[in-house]
Design a protein around this motif. Structure first.
Motif, PDB file in Angstrom:
ATOM      1  N   ARG A  40       0.830  -1.200   0.000  1.00 25.69           N
ATOM      2  CA  ARG A  40       0.000   0.000   0.000  1.00 25.69           C
ATOM      3  C   ARG A  40       0.870   1.257   0.000  1.00 25.69           C
ATOM      4  O   ARG A  40       2.051   1.206   0.312  1.00 25.69           O
ATOM      5  CB  ARG A  40      -0.946  -0.001   1.194  1.00 25.69           C
ATOM      6  N   LYS A  41       0.252   2.375  -0.330  1.00 25.01           N
ATOM      7  CA  LYS A  41       0.957   3.653  -0.390  1.00 25.01           C
ATOM      8  C   LYS A  41       0.341   4.580   0.655  1.00 25.01           C
ATOM      9  O   LYS A  41      -0.865   4.855   0.627  1.00 25.01           O
ATOM     10  CB  LYS A  41       0.826   4.271  -1.788  1.00 25.01           C
ATOM     11  N   VAL A  42       1.169   5.053   1.592  1.00 26.40           N
ATOM     12  CA  VAL A  42       0.689   5.846   2.724  1.00 26.40           C
ATOM     13  C   VAL A  42       1.471   7.147   2.813  1.00 26.40           C
ATOM     14  O   VAL A  42       2.693   7.166   2.601  1.00 26.40           O
ATOM     15  CB  VAL A  42       0.832   5.048   4.035  1.00 26.40           C
ATOM     16  N   LEU A  43       0.770   8.227   3.131  1.00 29.96           N
ATOM     17  CA  LEU A  43       1.412   9.525   3.333  1.00 29.96           C
ATOM     18  C   LEU A  43       1.432   9.851   4.819  1.00 29.96           C
ATOM     19  O   LEU A  43       0.399   9.787   5.496  1.00 29.96           O
ATOM     20  CB  LEU A  43       0.660  10.626   2.582  1.00 29.96           C
ATOM     21  N   LEU A  44       2.602  10.201   5.325  1.00 28.36           N
ATOM     22  CA  LEU A  44       2.778  10.611   6.721  1.00 28.36           C
ATOM     23  C   LEU A  44       2.994  12.119   6.739  1.00 28.36           C
ATOM     24  O   LEU A  44       3.948  12.624   6.139  1.00 28.36           O
ATOM     25  CB  LEU A  44       3.982   9.877   7.320  1.00 28.36           C
ATOM     26  N   VAL A  45       2.100  12.839   7.422  1.00 25.00           N
ATOM     27  CA  VAL A  45       2.113  14.307   7.388  1.00 25.00           C
ATOM     28  C   VAL A  45       2.513  14.863   8.752  1.00 25.00           C
ATOM     29  O   VAL A  45       1.981  14.456   9.783  1.00 25.00           O
ATOM     30  CB  VAL A  45       0.722  14.855   6.997  1.00 25.00           C
ATOM     31  N   GLU A  46       3.427  15.822   8.727  1.00 29.87           N
ATOM     32  CA  GLU A  46       3.856  16.518   9.942  1.00 29.87           C
ATOM     33  C   GLU A  46       3.392  17.971   9.864  1.00 29.87           C
ATOM     34  O   GLU A  46       3.605  18.631   8.842  1.00 29.87           O
ATOM     35  CB  GLU A  46       5.377  16.449  10.058  1.00 29.87           C
ATOM     36  N   VAL A  47       2.766  18.470  10.927  1.00 26.33           N
ATOM     37  CA  VAL A  47       2.198  19.822  10.872  1.00 26.33           C
ATOM     38  C   VAL A  47       2.843  20.786  11.863  1.00 26.33           C
ATOM     39  O   VAL A  47       2.488  21.966  11.892  1.00 26.33           O
ATOM     40  CB  VAL A  47       0.675  19.804  11.115  1.00 26.33           C
ATOM     41  N   GLU A  48       3.785  20.326  12.673  1.00 33.79           N
ATOM     42  CA  GLU A  48       4.335  21.187  13.718  1.00 33.79           C
ATOM     43  C   GLU A  48       5.710  21.770  13.381  1.00 33.79           C
ATOM     44  O   GLU A  48       6.273  22.502  14.185  1.00 33.79           O
ATOM     45  CB  GLU A  48       4.422  20.414  15.035  1.00 33.79           C
ATOM     46  N   GLY A  49       6.267  21.436  12.233  1.00 33.97           N
ATOM     47  CA  GLY A  49       7.525  22.044  11.798  1.00 33.97           C
ATOM     48  C   GLY A  49       8.744  21.650  12.601  1.00 33.97           C
ATOM     49  O   GLY A  49       9.712  22.411  12.683  1.00 33.97           O
ATOM     50  N   ARG A  50       8.732  20.455  13.210  1.00 36.42           N
ATOM     51  CA  ARG A  50       9.878  20.029  14.026  1.00 36.42           C
ATOM     52  C   ARG A  50      10.834  19.092  13.295  1.00 36.42           C
ATOM     53  O   ARG A  50      11.876  18.732  13.819  1.00 36.42           O
ATOM     54  CB  ARG A  50       9.371  19.333  15.302  1.00 36.42           C
ATOM     55  N   GLN A  51      10.466  18.684  12.081  1.00 39.82           N
ATOM     56  CA  GLN A  51      11.266  17.728  11.306  1.00 39.82           C
ATOM     57  C   GLN A  51      11.497  16.429  12.081  1.00 39.82           C
ATOM     58  O   GLN A  51      12.538  15.782  11.961  1.00 39.82           O
ATOM     59  CB  GLN A  51      12.601  18.358  10.886  1.00 39.82           C
ATOM     60  N   GLY A  52      10.511  16.056  12.874  1.00 46.47           N
ATOM     61  CA  GLY A  52      10.620  14.811  13.630  1.00 46.47           C
ATOM     62  C   GLY A  52      10.607  13.582  12.743  1.00 46.47           C
ATOM     63  O   GLY A  52      11.271  12.583  13.033  1.00 46.47           O
ATOM     64  N   ILE A  53       9.866  13.637  11.635  1.00 52.37           N
ATOM     65  CA  ILE A  53       9.793  12.497  10.719  1.00 52.37           C
ATOM     66  C   ILE A  53      11.150  12.246  10.080  1.00 52.37           C
ATOM     67  O   ILE A  53      11.604  11.096   9.981  1.00 52.37           O
ATOM     68  CB  ILE A  53       8.724  12.749   9.642  1.00 52.37           C
ATOM     69  N   ALA A  54      11.816  13.309   9.660  1.00 53.71           N
ATOM     70  CA  ALA A  54      13.135  13.164   9.036  1.00 53.71           C
ATOM     71  C   ALA A  54      14.119  12.512  10.005  1.00 53.71           C
ATOM     72  O   ALA A  54      14.916  11.644   9.624  1.00 53.71           O
ATOM     73  CB  ALA A  54      13.654  14.520   8.579  1.00 53.71           C
ATOM     74  N   GLN A  55      14.063  12.914  11.258  1.00 58.30           N
ATOM     75  CA  GLN A  55      14.962  12.326  12.262  1.00 58.30           C
ATOM     76  C   GLN A  55      14.679  10.847  12.457  1.00 58.30           C
ATOM     77  O   GLN A  55      15.600  10.027  12.543  1.00 58.30           O
ATOM     78  CB  GLN A  55      14.804  13.074  13.584  1.00 58.30           C
ATOM     79  N   LEU A  56      13.417  10.477  12.517  1.00 68.69           N
ATOM     80  CA  LEU A  56      13.062   9.075  12.724  1.00 68.69           C
ATOM     81  C   LEU A  56      13.516   8.189  11.582  1.00 68.69           C
ATOM     82  O   LEU A  56      13.993   7.073  11.794  1.00 68.69           O
ATOM     83  CB  LEU A  56      11.549   8.938  12.906  1.00 68.69           C
TER      84      LEU A  56
END
Length: 331
Positions: A40-56
């Protein structure tokens, strides 16, 4: 596990919230991996501007565009988007008012910050609107671009206000593009295709915020999803030893003999004393977890439990958490 085996069959927008420090970004990322499993294809969205997804996901800071950040088990893909409020506002002005040049000029003049400060409801409309657009977006053949969208949302204390955008912009716009856009967002947010999940630790304050947040969402008719208990400590003592440790009646001589049997003859007594103290703390934490877990049982929503990873959080750990969510029927 097929989609029909999950608690959230038919849900396409998963909003993940939680008190600060509960690991909601980690859980959101693990949920995205779990949902993407099996092609499947899933989008993970970050709205708080902390770049937490990039770090993970151990990748460079994300630009304001959708990029693939991970391959899920059995070939699925996780894409990520870090929404930048300024760029999203300019995009919004271009889309609804044909004001792209004006938007860029506003940005240079600092008007973007001014607008989102005096009308914070507009900021939330923009952030939720960008996410809901991703949920609705389709290919030419009419199928959805993404099978699911996961939003790493603001903390529990702000989630109801953040999602209930119609109330937030009621004093800002009665008619026109802003109102129409907010109405479109609310159709997505209030639909059966949306679920708001709460991440908590088995501690008094996070559990209370979770219970309060679920009550607040229910009061305004927003869809409550599940409760995800994160970083649960697994008891390492027997029930009898837990009771003795809590009461401070562990056999000190037995602990000392065990320390010496392990070859720690040097300073064995101080090591044994430290171990007894640690056992007492472990017993207290275990009792606290059980008490808070009982409180959560009063909530009539699905519950999932994720373990505390002894080696700390890394990409491999993220996949382990995703597997745990799948095994429990969350995805």
């Amino acid at each position: 596990m097929s989609a029909r085996d999950t608690d959230w069959d038919g849900v396409r927008l998963h909003v993940v919230t939680g008190k600060g420090g509960t690991g909601k970004t980690t859980v959101a990322a693990a949920l995205a991996l779990a949902l993407a499993a099996g092609g499947r294809k899933v989008l993970l969205v970050e709205v708080e501007g902390r770049q937490g997804i990039a770090q993970l996901f151990d990748c460079p800071p994300l630009p304001y565009e959708e990029r693939r950040v991970a391959v899920a088990p059995d070939g699925g893909d996780v894409y990520a988007l870090a929404i930048d409020t300024e760029d999203a506002l300019i995009e919004y002005l271009e889309m609804f008012y044909n004001l792209k040049r004006a938007g860029k000029a506003m940005s240079k003049l600092g008007v973007v910050d001014f607008v989102t400060t005096i009308a914070p409801g507009l900021r939330d409309v923009i952030l939720t609107g960008k996410t809901s657009e991703s949920v609705r977006r389709k290919k030419k053949d009419g199928s959805f671009i993404y099978d699911a969208v996961v939003m790493d949302a603001p903390p529990t204390g702000r989630i109801t206000k953040f999602l209930n955008v119609n109330d937030e912009i009621s004093g800002l716009a009665k008619v026109g593009p802003v109102r129409n856009h907010a109405d479109t967002v609310m159709k997505v947010v209030r639909s059966p295709e949306t679920a708001v999940h709460f991440v908590t630790l088995l501690e008094e304050m996070p559990v209370q915020e979770t219970m309060d947040g679920i009550h607040d969402l229910t009061e305004v008719g927003l869809p409550v999803g599940g409760v995800i208990i994160n970083m649960e400590h697994t008891p390492v003592l027997t029930e009898d030893d837990l009771a003795a440790a809590a009461a401070g009646t562990l056999d000190a001589d037995e602990i000392l003999r065990g320390v010496k049997a392990a070859g720690l003859e040097h300073d064995a007594e101080s090591i044994a004393t430290a171990l007894a103290a640690e056992a007492g703390e472990h017993a207290r934490r275990t009792a606290l977890q059980r008490r808070e877990k009982e409180r959560l049982e009063a909530i009539d929503r699905p519950r999932y439990t994720l373990p505390l990873l002894s080696d700390g959080m890394d990409l491999a750990g993220l996949y382990d958490l995703a597997a745990a969510l799948r095994a429990q029927g969350a995805a």
